[in-house]
Motif scaffolding. Structure first.
Motif, PDB file in Angstrom:
ATOM      1  N   ARG A  54      42.447  29.184  23.901  1.00 33.20           N
ATOM      2  CA  ARG A  54      43.011  28.929  22.578  1.00 33.20           C
ATOM      3  C   ARG A  54      43.397  30.238  21.882  1.00 33.20           C
ATOM      4  NH1 ARG A  54      39.074  26.855  19.416  1.00 33.20           N
ATOM      5  NH2 ARG A  54      37.453  26.593  20.996  1.00 33.20           N
ATOM      6  N   VAL A  55      42.601  31.286  22.106  1.00 38.57           N
ATOM      7  CA  VAL A  55      42.928  32.593  21.537  1.00 38.57           C
ATOM      8  C   VAL A  55      44.240  33.114  22.113  1.00 38.57           C
ATOM      9  CG1 VAL A  55      42.240  35.031  21.490  1.00 38.57           C
ATOM     10  CG2 VAL A  55      40.559  33.245  20.982  1.00 38.57           C
ATOM     11  N   PHE A  56      44.392  33.024  23.444  1.00 36.30           N
ATOM     12  CA  PHE A  56      45.619  33.510  24.081  1.00 36.30           C
ATOM     13  C   PHE A  56      46.829  32.665  23.681  1.00 36.30           C
ATOM     14  CE2 PHE A  56      42.635  35.203  27.461  1.00 36.30           C
ATOM     15  CZ  PHE A  56      42.716  36.502  26.978  1.00 36.30           C
ATOM     16  N   THR A  57      46.599  31.355  23.503  1.00 32.78           N
ATOM     17  CA  THR A  57      47.691  30.488  23.048  1.00 32.78           C
ATOM     18  C   THR A  57      48.147  30.890  21.655  1.00 32.78           C
ATOM     19  OG1 THR A  57      46.865  28.634  24.388  1.00 32.78           O
ATOM     20  CG2 THR A  57      48.386  28.114  22.589  1.00 32.78           C
ATOM     21  N   GLY A  58      47.189  31.134  20.767  1.00 34.45           N
ATOM     22  CA  GLY A  58      47.517  31.583  19.423  1.00 34.45           C
ATOM     23  C   GLY A  58      48.260  32.907  19.434  1.00 34.45           C
ATOM     24  N   LEU A  59      47.849  33.800  20.324  1.00 33.35           N
ATOM     25  CA  LEU A  59      48.512  35.101  20.454  1.00 33.35           C
ATOM     26  C   LEU A  59      49.956  34.923  20.903  1.00 33.35           C
ATOM     27  CD1 LEU A  59      48.115  38.233  20.434  1.00 33.35           C
ATOM     28  CD2 LEU A  59      47.539  38.038  22.862  1.00 33.35           C
ATOM     29  N   GLY A  60      50.170  34.116  21.931  1.00 32.03           N
ATOM     30  CA  GLY A  60      51.516  33.912  22.459  1.00 32.03           C
ATOM     31  C   GLY A  60      52.431  33.217  21.471  1.00 32.03           C
ATOM     32  N   LEU A  61      51.922  32.163  20.824  1.00 26.85           N
ATOM     33  CA  LEU A  61      52.731  31.441  19.839  1.00 26.85           C
ATOM     34  C   LEU A  61      53.082  32.342  18.653  1.00 26.85           C
ATOM     35  CD1 LEU A  61      50.918  27.966  19.781  1.00 26.85           C
ATOM     36  CD2 LEU A  61      53.119  28.517  20.851  1.00 26.85           C
ATOM     37  N   GLY A  62      52.127  33.184  18.258  1.00 31.42           N
ATOM     38  CA  GLY A  62      52.365  34.079  17.130  1.00 31.42           C
ATOM     39  C   GLY A  62      53.437  35.112  17.429  1.00 31.42           C
ATOM     40  N   ILE A  63      53.405  35.683  18.640  1.00 28.80           N
ATOM     41  CA  ILE A  63      54.428  36.655  19.033  1.00 28.80           C
ATOM     42  C   ILE A  63      55.807  36.007  19.033  1.00 28.80           C
ATOM     43  CG2 ILE A  63      55.280  38.059  20.962  1.00 28.80           C
ATOM     44  CD1 ILE A  63      52.371  38.605  21.701  1.00 28.80           C
ATOM     45  N   LEU A  64      55.897  34.798  19.605  1.00 27.48           N
ATOM     46  CA  LEU A  64      57.183  34.096  19.679  1.00 27.48           C
ATOM     47  C   LEU A  64      57.693  33.736  18.279  1.00 27.48           C
ATOM     48  CD1 LEU A  64      59.417  32.713  21.298  1.00 27.48           C
ATOM     49  CD2 LEU A  64      57.943  30.683  21.461  1.00 27.48           C
ATOM     50  N   PHE A  65      56.841  33.159  17.457  1.00 28.77           N
ATOM     51  CA  PHE A  65      57.249  32.743  16.119  1.00 28.77           C
ATOM     52  C   PHE A  65      57.638  33.958  15.270  1.00 28.77           C
ATOM     53  CE2 PHE A  65      55.828  30.941  11.818  1.00 28.77           C
ATOM     54  CZ  PHE A  65      57.061  30.357  11.591  1.00 28.77           C
ATOM     55  N   GLY A  66      56.846  35.026  15.357  1.00 25.57           N
ATOM     56  CA  GLY A  66      57.144  36.228  14.588  1.00 25.57           C
ATOM     57  C   GLY A  66      58.452  36.870  15.000  1.00 25.57           C
ATOM     58  N   PHE A  67      58.705  36.901  16.300  1.00 24.78           N
ATOM     59  CA  PHE A  67      59.957  37.476  16.789  1.00 24.78           C
ATOM     60  C   PHE A  67      61.158  36.662  16.300  1.00 24.78           C
ATOM     61  CE2 PHE A  67      63.348  37.798  20.005  1.00 24.78           C
ATOM     62  CZ  PHE A  67      63.574  39.179  19.952  1.00 24.78           C
ATOM     63  N   LEU A  68      61.017  35.342  16.281  1.00 26.20           N
ATOM     64  CA  LEU A  68      62.105  34.494  15.800  1.00 26.20           C
ATOM     65  C   LEU A  68      62.358  34.706  14.302  1.00 26.20           C
ATOM     66  CD1 LEU A  68      61.350  31.161  17.719  1.00 26.20           C
ATOM     67  CD2 LEU A  68      63.179  32.815  18.180  1.00 26.20           C
ATOM     68  N   LEU A  69      61.293  34.875  13.527  1.00 23.51           N
ATOM     69  CA  LEU A  69      61.457  35.171  12.105  1.00 23.51           C
ATOM     70  C   LEU A  69      62.208  36.486  11.914  1.00 23.51           C
ATOM     71  CD1 LEU A  69      57.945  34.224  10.617  1.00 23.51           C
ATOM     72  CD2 LEU A  69      60.080  32.953  10.381  1.00 23.51           C
ATOM     73  N   HIS A  70      61.826  37.473  12.721  1.00 23.31           N
ATOM     74  CA  HIS A  70      62.485  38.785  12.655  1.00 23.31           C
ATOM     75  C   HIS A  70      63.952  38.670  13.062  1.00 23.31           C
ATOM     76  CE1 HIS A  70      63.515  42.941  13.656  1.00 23.31           C
ATOM     77  NE2 HIS A  70      62.464  43.325  12.958  1.00 23.31           N
ATOM     78  N   LEU A  71      64.212  37.876  14.086  1.00 22.73           N
ATOM     79  CA  LEU A  71      65.570  37.733  14.606  1.00 22.73           C
ATOM     80  C   LEU A  71      66.485  37.021  13.608  1.00 22.73           C
ATOM     81  CD1 LEU A  71      67.458  38.088  17.084  1.00 22.73           C
ATOM     82  CD2 LEU A  71      66.681  35.820  17.849  1.00 22.73           C
ATOM     83  N   PHE A  72      66.000  35.948  12.997  1.00 22.64           N
ATOM     84  CA  PHE A  72      66.837  35.134  12.121  1.00 22.64           C
ATOM     85  C   PHE A  72      66.968  35.712  10.705  1.00 22.64           C
ATOM     86  CE2 PHE A  72      65.691  31.600  15.140  1.00 22.64           C
ATOM     87  CZ  PHE A  72      66.983  31.414  15.607  1.00 22.64           C
ATOM     88  N   TYR A  73      65.887  36.303  10.195  1.00 18.95           N
ATOM     89  CA  TYR A  73      65.898  36.718   8.785  1.00 18.95           C
ATOM     90  C   TYR A  73      65.819  38.232   8.590  1.00 18.95           C
ATOM     91  CZ  TYR A  73      64.489  31.806   8.549  1.00 18.95           C
ATOM     92  OH  TYR A  73      64.410  30.453   8.715  1.00 18.95           O
ATOM     93  N   GLY A  74      65.269  38.956   9.558  1.00 20.10           N
ATOM     94  CA  GLY A  74      65.081  40.397   9.387  1.00 20.10           C
ATOM     95  C   GLY A  74      63.699  40.707   8.839  1.00 20.10           C
ATOM     96  N   ALA A  75      63.221  41.916   9.104  1.00 20.26           N
ATOM     97  CA  ALA A  75      61.853  42.286   8.733  1.00 20.26           C
ATOM     98  C   ALA A  75      61.658  42.402   7.230  1.00 20.26           C
ATOM     99  CB  ALA A  75      61.468  43.608   9.415  1.00 20.26           C
ATOM    100  N   GLU A  76      62.700  42.794   6.501  1.00 16.46           N
ATOM    101  CA  GLU A  76      62.542  43.077   5.077  1.00 16.46           C
ATOM    102  C   GLU A  76      63.200  42.039   4.172  1.00 16.46           C
ATOM    103  OE1 GLU A  76      63.903  47.004   4.337  1.00 16.46           O
ATOM    104  OE2 GLU A  76      62.480  47.951   5.721  1.00 16.46           O
ATOM    105  N   SER A  77      63.607  40.923   4.735  1.00 22.17           N
ATOM    106  CA  SER A  77      64.271  39.902   3.911  1.00 22.17           C
ATOM    107  C   SER A  77      63.259  39.186   3.023  1.00 22.17           C
ATOM    108  CB  SER A  77      64.970  38.878   4.806  1.00 22.17           C
ATOM    109  OG  SER A  77      64.023  38.065   5.473  1.00 22.17           O
ATOM    110  N   ASP A  78      63.746  38.612   1.933  1.00 23.66           N
ATOM    111  CA  ASP A  78      62.885  37.858   1.017  1.00 23.66           C
ATOM    112  C   ASP A  78      62.311  36.617   1.703  1.00 23.66           C
ATOM    113  OD1 ASP A  78      63.384  39.688  -0.976  1.00 23.66           O
ATOM    114  OD2 ASP A  78      65.031  38.532  -1.858  1.00 23.66           O
ATOM    115  N   THR A  79      63.097  36.030   2.606  1.00 20.24           N
ATOM    116  CA  THR A  79      62.617  34.842   3.328  1.00 20.24           C
ATOM    117  C   THR A  79      61.425  35.185   4.197  1.00 20.24           C
ATOM    118  OG1 THR A  79      64.855  33.900   3.369  1.00 20.24           O
ATOM    119  CG2 THR A  79      63.254  33.007   4.932  1.00 20.24           C
ATOM    120  N   THR A  80      61.546  36.287   4.950  1.00 20.33           N
ATOM    121  CA  THR A  80      60.419  36.719   5.793  1.00 20.33           C
ATOM    122  C   THR A  80      59.218  37.077   4.933  1.00 20.33           C
ATOM    123  OG1 THR A  80      61.921  37.568   7.491  1.00 20.33           O
ATOM    124  CG2 THR A  80      59.662  38.405   7.498  1.00 20.33           C
TER     125      THR A  80
END
Length: 460
Positions: free
Chosen positions: A33-59
């Motif tokens: 469960r820890v590794f699943t959380g790690l993997g899902l977090g990396i994927l979700f975070g990367f998608l947020l960065h890709l779609f909105y950018g690191a410094e956007s108000d949405t992120t």
């Protein structure tokens, strides 16, 4: 429109939390469960960065909501750190775990922590020279200038601090204030205070056994309650890691990481080399290093994502006792001591690297044996009292550079990659603490080989 995107992101995050909850209800192992959380977090975070950018108000708005889970989890862990440090060491005395060889155990724990810090400093020096890192090449942008301005107050705290004064800082004058974490050296001060109370208990037990027995029962009751709180908090680990790693992946400055890629790579080479040293030490103790990696991985991964050695303390002690076969008494010494003494990553490798990088700017040859030996010695002494939370490496670096009379501005010039490197440093710090507990337990004969060799990781 921005609020709509934030709501969608939060809904996705809640769905990911739901996946982890379903896995828990189906009794999927804790480590999976820890590794699943790690993997899902990396994927979700990367998608947020890709779609909105690191410094956007949405992120930023999304991460603010995610912090309820991520930062909230770390704060819950930090909530129990000081009570756990105090009661763990005191309980080691009242439970008669350390009565016969407390001096030997203390000497071994501190000796291994300081010794491995010296090795880590040497590795940091060698890696910096090998990669040809030079502080002259670093440039100061807006973020770096702001960071150096923020560090001005901390510089004032340490620039005139001699080594003897630094050691005096660790002695508790008000243990109740230190229990609140008021100072950078509060953790080691609480350790010292708890040890004094424990020694006093041993004296009372010889002369007034009835009072000592009553006190021991009270301590044991508090220990049971605090460990139960720890258990409840640790069950939230997969959710906390999901939120924490999502934030890291979504807000990292990948361009800055690329521009300072050589320093980042050199830092992780040094961290990996020191981790290999830990495994070699375990091999010398005739223990399987692969088993250590497999069973310690969940704890190391939490340290990596949380960037808090103090926050990882409950998992550190749990891993030592339940997964590695270390006696309770020794684990309760090695874990708390490793928060403020001999942090291999934050107080060893990082300050040594910065000192070597900046030395040529003031006409010092970093290859000079005298400079290298002095630097290693200063790093060892300065490793006492480093706070086991995010930012401890900055404090350690300021102390080392100040004592060595080197420019301090380099600390702020690396702000853009600081979070990324700090993740690896924190994991190495925790590994150093667990390795110290295992080796000390092994050398004192208070080690359960069967527990260490057991393949399963004990659930929180």
């Amino acid at each position: 429109m921005e609020n709509l995107f934030i709501i969608i992101n939060i809904a996705v995050f809640l769905a990911l939390l739901g996946v982890l909850f379903v896995m828990q209800r189906k009794h999927v192992s804790f480590s999976k469960r820890v590794f699943t959380g790690l993997g899902l977090g990396i994927l979700f975070g990367f998608l947020l960065h890709l779609f909105y950018g690191a410094e956007s108000d949405t992120t930023g708005g999304t991460i603010e909501w995610l912090n309820i889970v991520g930062t909230g989890y770390v704060r819950l862990l930090q909530m129990v750190v000081m009570p756990l440090v105090f009661i763990s060491i005191l309980g080691a005395f009242t439970r008669m775990k350390l009565v016969n060889n407390v001096g030997k155990i203390s000497f071994l724990v501190i000796g291994i922590l300081i010794g491995t810090t010296a090795i880590s400093a040497a590795i940091g020096i060698g890696t910096t020279i090998g990669f040809g890192l030079d502080g002259v090449q670093l440039t100061e942008g807006e973020a770096e200038a702001s960071r150096n301005a923020e560090l001005a107050d901390r510089v004032t705290e340490v620039e005139n601090l001699t080594v003897p004064q630094q050691l005096v800082q660790m002695i508790p004058s008000n243990p109740f204030a230190d229990l609140t974490g008021a100072r950078a050296t509060s953790t080691i001060a609480v350790v010292i205070f708890a040890a004094f109370v424990g020694v006093a208990f041993l004296g009372v037990r010889r002369k007034q056994p009835e009072q000592a027995e009553l006190f021991a029962k009270i301590v044991d009751a508090f220990y049971s309650i605090i460990m139960r709180i720890v258990t409840l908090v640790l069950r939230l680990t997969p959710y906390g890691i999901l939120a924490l790693i999502t934030k890291v992946a979504a807000t990292s400055n990948y361009e800055a990481i690329v521009s300072l890629g050589k320093f980042v790579i050199a830092s992780y080479v040094a961290l990996i080399l020191m981790f290999i040293v830990h495994l070699i030490l375990l091999s010398f103790a005739k223990l399987n290093p692969v088993q250590y990696v497999k069973k310690g991985w969940p704890t190391l991964m939490f340290a990596f994502t949380s960037r808090s050695s103090a926050g990882t303390l409950p998992m550190n002690i749990k891993s030592q006792t339940k997964d590695f076969g270390v006696s309770e008494g020794i684990a309760n010494f090695a874990g708390p001591f490793s928060l403020s003494i001999g942090q291999n990553g934050c107080a060893g490798i990082y300050p040594a690297m910065l000192a070597v990088m900046v030395a040529p700017t003031v006409g010092i040859n970093p290859l000079d044996p005298g400079f290298i030996l002095m630097l290693i010695f200063v790093v060892m002494i300065s490793s006492f009292g480093v706070a086991g939370v995010g930012g401890g490496a900055t404090f350690a670096s300021l102390i080392v550079l100040s004592v060595m009379d080197l420019p301090l501005a380099i600390v702020g010039l690396l702000i853009s990659v600081e979070p990324l490197i700090d993740m690896g440093r924190t994991a190495l710090n925790v590994s150093g603490g667990m390795t110290t507990g295992i080796l000390t337990s092994r050398m004192t004969g208070e080690f359960d080989q069967e527990v260490y060799e057991r393949k399963e990781v004990v659930e929180a």
